[in-house]
Design an enzyme around this catalytic site. Sequence first.
Site, PDB file in Angstrom:
ATOM      1  CB  SER A  19      -0.948  -0.061   1.197  1.00  0.00           C
ATOM      2  OG  SER A  19      -1.994   0.845   1.041  1.00  0.00           O
ATOM      3  CD  GLU A  41      -6.300  -4.365  -2.929  1.00  0.00           C
ATOM      4  OE1 GLU A  41      -6.269  -3.717  -1.873  1.00  0.00           O
ATOM      5  OE2 GLU A  41      -5.308  -4.994  -3.357  1.00  0.00           O
ATOM      6  CG  HIS A  71      -5.609  -2.628   1.168  1.00  0.00           C
ATOM      7  ND1 HIS A  71      -4.938  -2.599  -0.024  1.00  0.00           N
ATOM      8  CD2 HIS A  71      -5.050  -1.656   1.934  1.00  0.00           C
ATOM      9  CE1 HIS A  71      -4.009  -1.637   0.013  1.00  0.00           C
ATOM     10  NE2 HIS A  71      -4.060  -1.050   1.195  1.00  0.00           N
TER      11      HIS A  71
END
Length: 572
Positions: A221, A352, A471
């Site tokens: 990220s 995600e 995520h």
Amino acid sequence: MNTTQMTAAAALLALLAAAAAAAGGGVKGRPARQFPVVATSQGQLRGSVMRSRQGKDIYAFRGVRFAEPPLGELRFKAPVPVAAWSGVRNATEDGSACPQPVADYPVPMSEDCLFLNVYTTKLPHGRSNPRRPVVVFFNPGGFYGFTGHSAILGPQYLLDHELILVTNNYRLGALGLLSTGDGVLPGNYAMKDQVAVLRWVRQNIGAFGGDPDSVTIAGYSAGSMSVMFHMVSPMSRGLFHRAIAMSGSPFFKWSVDRDPLPVARKLARHFRCPVDSSEAIRSCLLRVDALEMGRAIDIYREFAWDPIVSFMPTLERAGDSEEQFLTVEPQQSLLSGDFVHVPLITGMTQDEFAWRSLDVLKNATWKDEINNNYYEVYPIAFMYERGTERSRYITDELRNFYLKNKDVENTPRNGLGTLYSDALVGFGVHRTSKVLPCVNSQPVYYYKFSFPGRYSYVYLENTTTPFGVVHHDETLYLFYISVLAPFFTENDPEVLMVKRLTQLWANFIQTGNPTPNRTELFNNVLWEPITTTNSKYLDEGTVMEMKEGLFQERLALWDRLFPLQMPKCYAH
Ligand SMILES: *[C@@H]1O[C@H](CO)[C@@H](O)[C@H](O)[C@H]1NC(C)=O
Ligand SMILES: *[C@@H]1O[C@H](CO)[C@@H](O)[C@H](O)[C@H]1NC(C)=O
Ligand SMILES: *[C@@H]1O[C@H](CO)[C@@H](O)[C@H](O)[C@H]1NC(C)=O
Ligand SMILES: *[C@@H]1O[C@H](CO)[C@@H](O)[C@H](O)[C@H]1NC(C)=O
């Protein structure tokens, strides 16, 4: 990104708090037998012994200072290399995390947070040095959260392989990135902290049995964006040789803040500081309590929990006094081939940020706004230009494609969730996967992570059922994350994925090729690079499989809405 503030992740918060007491040590299994000592260029360090999943002794050096404490006049400055010391310093406990917004964070926080951890299973002995390849991991957290602490990023899984792992803290939020867009507050302190980590590794990792000429930078990220910023930054040249960029990309328009002054002014006003000059902002914010500054995140929210990021790296002016991390648009450097060409792994997860729509649905006001006031709300949530005709056009196209021009459906899986996923991760990573094979002279390996484990960063409300594969979820198989999941043992179904992911990483860290061999472990799959003429990716699911065209139909829309002049080498 830091999900702990969001209501869909409320369970995570409770978990983090509950685990706070247990988190500390990290030494598993038998007690430490010896305290290894290593001599760095600055002085000697005494480490401790931990144990890998398969029972190897890990020599752990934690809480190692790689820079002077960034306190007082050193706040908002590039890090100062740590001064030498005499005698032996203990490196047996993690250092504090950098100030961040989560109340009851399981790790103590302090502005004095520039620490790294080194883990290896083989130290040099006499004249013999194993010269093991090194991986430096930059944590996720939207540039405002997370840490490299061993309770959060435990080394026990990766250290079953012959490599050295370095985790670290870099400054977060305003303390890491505040900029007035001039030389007064140039910004990018967080990125320069990361460079200081890489310089420390170059100078010192040999003493731990590492090979300074075989360094992989990896990140998730915000850490993934960071990895690709290092590929273009002049400060990071010569400090790494391979890269792993997971679920984050510099090809988001918003990955760089080109006009940081308004955010600096907003923060200054929040702390009742004058805003009439950069000097005034700086000298007043220098006196604000660091923990309060780390908490000040809500002041940036404009709709629900959006935009998801506030402080980002910025472009510095060439010629300012401090060494500059970035002066040229990263996208431009990448497109023109002006970056460090290295083998690259990049990709994303199945779902995600799809869970983010649940948060919006829960609040009647937010739900009403996203259904009826979309011309204003969409550009905030999905981070594109506001208030223009083009903005309205993009909004119309997105709402038509993802929501069929209807209100958000009241189900966990809905069009709004998919839109959040593609806007916050999918599109940028997709663009990396298209551009890099063309401009990078080294192979690019593309993946989707889709393994549905029992543990996750996000669960359906009031259940132990993961929302999906969201995520951050693959970090659960690379690191022992003691605050989120148990220590996986041989009988756990997750162990196969631990073996697979850590082996893929180890192969890549050691050779630059994640699958040098066909093995049963990877279902005899060879991970072929993505090129300008194919769109191949590895699906890391219950089965490992090569596929083509990841989320192709969805992401083609973004390619059309945000066209990019592709370099000549791009074939289709
Ligand atoms: C360092 O650790 C050793 C071993 O646990 C301990 O005996 C010693 O007191 C520590 N030294 C300092 C300065 O904390
Ligand atoms: C719902 O949204 C409104 C408007 O932003 C806000 O004032 C309120 O606190 C929110 N409620 C909850 C429970 O988050
Ligand atoms: C979850 O539990 C809380 C507290 O008992 C309750 O208020 C809420 O409605 C529940 N949510 C769902 C989706 O069942
Ligand atoms: C290929 O796999 C075999 C075992 O299946 C192993 O002995 C050999 O070292 C591997 N070669 C490489 C290049 O990894």
